[in-house]
Write a protein that holds these residues in place. Structure first.
Motif, PDB file in Angstrom:
ATOM      1  N   HIS A 358       0.380  69.550 -52.816  1.00  0.00           N
ATOM      2  CA  HIS A 358       0.232  68.619 -51.697  1.00  0.00           C
ATOM      3  C   HIS A 358       1.502  68.577 -50.864  1.00  0.00           C
ATOM      4  CE1 HIS A 358      -3.695  67.067 -52.679  1.00  0.00           C
ATOM      5  NE2 HIS A 358      -3.325  66.743 -53.907  1.00  0.00           N
ATOM      6  N   LYS A 361       3.542  65.278 -50.074  1.00  0.00           N
ATOM      7  CA  LYS A 361       4.626  64.776 -50.920  1.00  0.00           C
ATOM      8  C   LYS A 361       5.994  65.074 -50.310  1.00  0.00           C
ATOM      9  CE  LYS A 361       2.290  65.073 -55.403  1.00  0.00           C
ATOM     10  NZ  LYS A 361       2.371  65.614 -56.786  1.00  0.00           N
ATOM     11  N   ASP A 398       1.990  69.621 -63.179  1.00  0.00           N
ATOM     12  CA  ASP A 398       1.745  68.388 -63.922  1.00  0.00           C
ATOM     13  C   ASP A 398       0.264  68.046 -63.862  1.00  0.00           C
ATOM     14  OD1 ASP A 398       4.484  68.141 -64.409  1.00  0.00           O
ATOM     15  OD2 ASP A 398       4.812  66.999 -62.563  1.00  0.00           O
ATOM     16  N   THR A 399      -0.150  67.126 -64.701  1.00  0.00           N
ATOM     17  CA  THR A 399      -1.516  66.602 -64.654  1.00  0.00           C
ATOM     18  C   THR A 399      -1.450  65.186 -64.113  1.00  0.00           C
ATOM     19  OG1 THR A 399      -2.222  67.953 -66.526  1.00  0.00           O
ATOM     20  CG2 THR A 399      -3.580  66.049 -65.962  1.00  0.00           C
ATOM     21  N   ILE A 400      -2.052  64.975 -62.955  1.00  0.00           N
ATOM     22  CA  ILE A 400      -2.027  63.679 -62.291  1.00  0.00           C
ATOM     23  C   ILE A 400      -3.464  63.250 -62.054  1.00  0.00           C
ATOM     24  CG2 ILE A 400      -1.265  62.429 -60.229  1.00  0.00           C
ATOM     25  CD1 ILE A 400       0.988  64.470 -59.966  1.00  0.00           C
ATOM     26  N   ASN A 401      -3.816  62.100 -62.644  1.00  0.00           N
ATOM     27  CA  ASN A 401      -5.197  61.610 -62.559  1.00  0.00           C
ATOM     28  C   ASN A 401      -6.185  62.679 -63.025  1.00  0.00           C
ATOM     29  OD1 ASN A 401      -4.337  59.111 -61.490  1.00  0.00           O
ATOM     30  ND2 ASN A 401      -4.335  59.957 -59.410  1.00  0.00           N
ATOM     31  N   ASP A 402      -5.843  63.287 -64.153  1.00  0.00           N
ATOM     32  CA  ASP A 402      -6.688  64.297 -64.800  1.00  0.00           C
ATOM     33  C   ASP A 402      -6.840  65.576 -63.974  1.00  0.00           C
ATOM     34  OD1 ASP A 402      -7.194  62.619 -67.003  1.00  0.00           O
ATOM     35  OD2 ASP A 402      -8.810  61.611 -65.909  1.00  0.00           O
ATOM     36  N   THR A 403      -5.967  65.767 -62.984  1.00  0.00           N
ATOM     37  CA  THR A 403      -6.053  66.955 -62.128  1.00  0.00           C
ATOM     38  C   THR A 403      -4.717  67.688 -62.144  1.00  0.00           C
ATOM     39  OG1 THR A 403      -7.643  65.851 -60.683  1.00  0.00           O
ATOM     40  CG2 THR A 403      -6.516  67.793 -59.800  1.00  0.00           C
ATOM     41  N   GLU A 405      -1.654  69.548 -60.772  1.00  0.00           N
ATOM     42  CA  GLU A 405      -1.066  69.446 -59.442  1.00  0.00           C
ATOM     43  C   GLU A 405       0.409  69.823 -59.518  1.00  0.00           C
ATOM     44  OE1 GLU A 405      -0.063  65.697 -56.583  1.00  0.00           O
ATOM     45  OE2 GLU A 405      -2.115  65.796 -57.372  1.00  0.00           O
ATOM     46  N   THR A 407       4.256  69.710 -58.686  1.00  0.00           N
ATOM     47  CA  THR A 407       5.261  68.724 -58.302  1.00  0.00           C
ATOM     48  C   THR A 407       6.551  69.443 -57.941  1.00  0.00           C
ATOM     49  OG1 THR A 407       4.331  67.054 -59.797  1.00  0.00           O
ATOM     50  CG2 THR A 407       6.624  66.741 -59.069  1.00  0.00           C
TER      51      THR A 407
END
Length: 678
Positions: A358, A361, A398-403, A405, A407
């Protein structure tokens, strides 16, 4: 001899190093950066203009495939009621667009850090693509190829086949192009397409440019380029941009197909990635403006006035009528962000299956001007280097909200065991730099009737040289290939001559940008018509090649006609002198008349003579004077007391020489002189 314990230690160390570095995979950075806009009334369907920032997307050209576009859009047809739906198993059946713009492409042969511009017209379902006058997809023996889809309109701008180059060191200057194009009534609708019995509309989507050194119309898509697919499938007739209006609600974005990266996995399964330097312009202090002043137009902006002009009405200035435009509004949403859909991961994984990265960020949108896409970089990992903001190089999955992603992380958080810290993305070295050529001496589209003047050459900042000729507008290859009737050809010629006479390249046609300064086109693309060809003639590039500073024969031949002078020992003009000889003594290799007079000419002084030669700084040759009193083979001697003085240098790579023979050698006797070149 190494002790066995130390041997075992070294073997273990080598094994671990090999294992760790084998975990590094080639990565792919892929996706889109979006510039969302509010809806536009469909009446604004006759063209558009916009200003895109021009900057160096990387600080070097990374190794491997590199392809990315700067802000541009996709112009499709405005589908009327009853327009057919594409079948589920062939969703691109009716896909046809103009989607070119500024960017970097895998097939670029002559690299620069600055982007280049391609027109990028797409015929139905990518059957072919037209990128510029005489250039595109396909082969020269296919008269429906993209190579013949665009006509050169301007008589002061040339399009190199490698893409129209922008000036170097652009740091966010704005390149204005009616690059979604303005529809002009240059060619009337007809019942043929490239000579076949296929109805073709009269829409001529014309590229307008606004830069510091060129303003106005440059080239246009032949309507036949869009209608040609209907030759083999009549059900497609009337479905494309030759006939239909343009949809004013276009998607603006940066399309990134691939920027090199590397991905590594640690022993605990955590993935890390490194990407090549990607940078954005600092063109407004600590902020970045990428796109502004997107407008769509009705026919009242230009088409109506030009149509009246072509039918005996008043001369229009060519300036777009702003009241006939719709100024697009940004649509950042409630939380302005740098909207993107970018993925990163191993190259072996499909682009859309890689984890997301993303960009919001790293930056946020600043919604303080309704027509400008302005951003502020919020991440401390984004560093400002000179006139650019450089994105972070390192990322952790990383895993953010089970997704999953990515960083962004600082270099200090990258485990050395990944080997990523040592990964480099050096400049491209091995891609093709072979010349781009045309069949301009053999193909009837190029030779019948052929050019009116040439060859001429110009050079660009990408270290390439283009050879071009001047053709009467309707005699350029694309128009000849289109097989228009003679009546239509003459009508088209008259219309182009009106434009050449009345629309200069220093007039503002596109409304100016809200902020910033205009970018410049590489000065090598700006040309001047020869005397007598100022109106109704256009420059057409026949060859583009890398300049080899160490191959003076090739460079000299290219200024004349490389294809005819490829053999140094041949005698193209049949004057008894080899091509090589004519180079060394500054003769015209295409005309036997240049050898009709003496190469060495007398002066008013009995012991001084002049001649002209290729500059020795280019040829790396030595010219020595030899004398004889009898002309007998063994009577010649080198006379170092005779002097040679350079009296002037010329822009064509030649120099003027004054020979002064020692008067004591004359002594009232005949002396013969010759020049030896080694």
């Amino acid at each position: 001899m190494i002790p066995r314990p130390l041997q075992n230690y070294l073997l273990l160390l080598l094994t671990l190093t090999s294992t760790l570095h084998s975990q590094i995979e080639d990565g792919g950075f892929f996706g889109f950066v979006y510039f969302p806009q509010q809806q536009v009334p469909t009446t604004f369907n006759a063209g558009y203009s916009q200003y895109s920032a021009v900057w160096e997307l990387t600080d070097s050209h990374p190794q491997g495939a590199f392809q990315a576009g700067l802000p541009h859009n996709w112009m499709e047809v405005l589908k009327p009621a009853g327009y057919p739906e594409a079948p589920a198993d062939n969703e691109a059946k009716y896909y046809s667009t103009i989607e070119g713009g500024l960017g970097y492409w895998e097939d670029i042969r002559f690299d620069t850090l600055a982007p280049k511009f391609k027109m990028g017209g797409v015929a139905r379902d990518f059957t072919t693509v037209a990128d510029g006058p005489g250039w595109g997809w396909g082969t020269w023996d296919n008269n429906l190829s993209g190579k013949m889809g665009i006509a050169q309109l301007s008589n002061q701008l040339i399009f190199p086949p490698d893409g129209l180059p922008l000036a170097q060191n652009s740091h966010g200057d704005f390149f204005g192009y009616g690059y979604g194009y303005m529809n002009l009534p240059l060619i009337d609708p007809s019942n043929t397409s490239f000579g076949s019995n296929t109805p073709t509309g009269g829409n001529c989507w014309t590229l307008f440019i606004n830069s510091t050194n060129f303003k106005g119309p440059a080239a246009f898509f032949l309507p036949d380029f869009f209608s040609a697919p209907a030759i083999s499938d009549p059900t497609l007739s009337g479905l494309f941009l030759d006939t239909l209006d343009a949809n004013p609600f276009r998607g603006d974005a940066m399309e990134i197909l691939h920027i090199p990266s590397a991905v590594a996995t640690t022993t605990n399964g955590t993935q890390y990635a490194k990407i090549a330097n990607i940078q954005f312009p600092a063109n407004e202090g600590n902020r970045t403006v990428l796109l502004q002043n997107v407008r769509s137009y009705t026919k009242g902006a230009l088409w109506n006035a030009v149509n009246s002009w072509f039918n005996g009405g008043p001369i229009p200035t060519g300036t777009f009528h702003e009241p006939s435009s719709h100024h697009h509004l940004t649509n950042f949403g409630p939380t302005p962000i740098l909207d993107s859909d970018v993925t990163l991961g191993p190259k072996t994984t499909h682009e859309y299956e890689r984890p997301i990265l993303h960009l919001h960020k790293l930056a946020r949108g600043i919604d303080n001007h309704p027509h400008t896409f302005r951003y502020e970089w919020t991440s401390p990992l984004v560093r400002k280097v000179g006139n650019h903001f450089v994105l972070p190089n390192y990322y952790r999955l990383d895993t953010i909200n089970d997704t999953p992603e990515w960083t962004p992380i600082p270099k200090s958080q990258v485990p050395p065991s990944t080997g990523l810290l040592a990964v480099q993305f050096p400049p491209e070295q091995n891609h093709s730099q072979q010349p781009r050529t045309t069949p301009h001496t053999t193909n009837p589209d190029w030779t019948a009737p052929g050019p009116a003047a040439g060859p001429f050459t110009t050079t660009f900042a990408d270290n390439s040289r283009a050879t071009y000729y001047w053709y009467r507008f309707i005699d350029q290859p694309a128009i000849v290939n289109a097989k228009y009737s003679e009546a239509n050809r003459q009508q088209l010629q008259q219309r182009i001559e009106l434009i050449h006479r009345h629309w200069p390249i220093n007039r503002n046609y596109i409304p100016p940008p809200t902020s910033g300064t205009l970018a410049s086109i590489d000065p090598g693309s700006i040309v001047t018509p020869p005397p007598g060809l100022e109106v109704g003639y256009v420059p057409i590039v026949t060859r583009q090649e890398l300049i080899d500073p160490n191959n003076d024969y090739q460079n000299w031949a290219n200024t004349h006609s490389a294809s005819r002078l490829s053999d140094p020992i041949a005698d193209f003009d049949n004057d008894g002198l080899s091509n090589q000889f004519e180079r060394l003594f500054a003769l015209d290799p295409l005309s036997a008349n240049s050898a009709s007079s003496s190469i060495i000419k007398p002066t008013t002084s009995p012991h001084q003579f002049t001649y002209r030669r290729r500059q020795t700084s280019l040829t790396k040759k030595t010219y020595s004077i030899w004398l004889s009193s009898t002309l007998e083979p063994n009577s010649w001697f080198r006379d170092d007391s005779t002097t040679q003085k350079i009296t002037g240098t010329n822009n064509d790579g030649t120099e003027n020489i004054l020979i002064s023979i020692n008067p004591a050698l004359l002594n009232n006797q005949k002396v013969f002189l010759r020049i030896k070149v080694q």
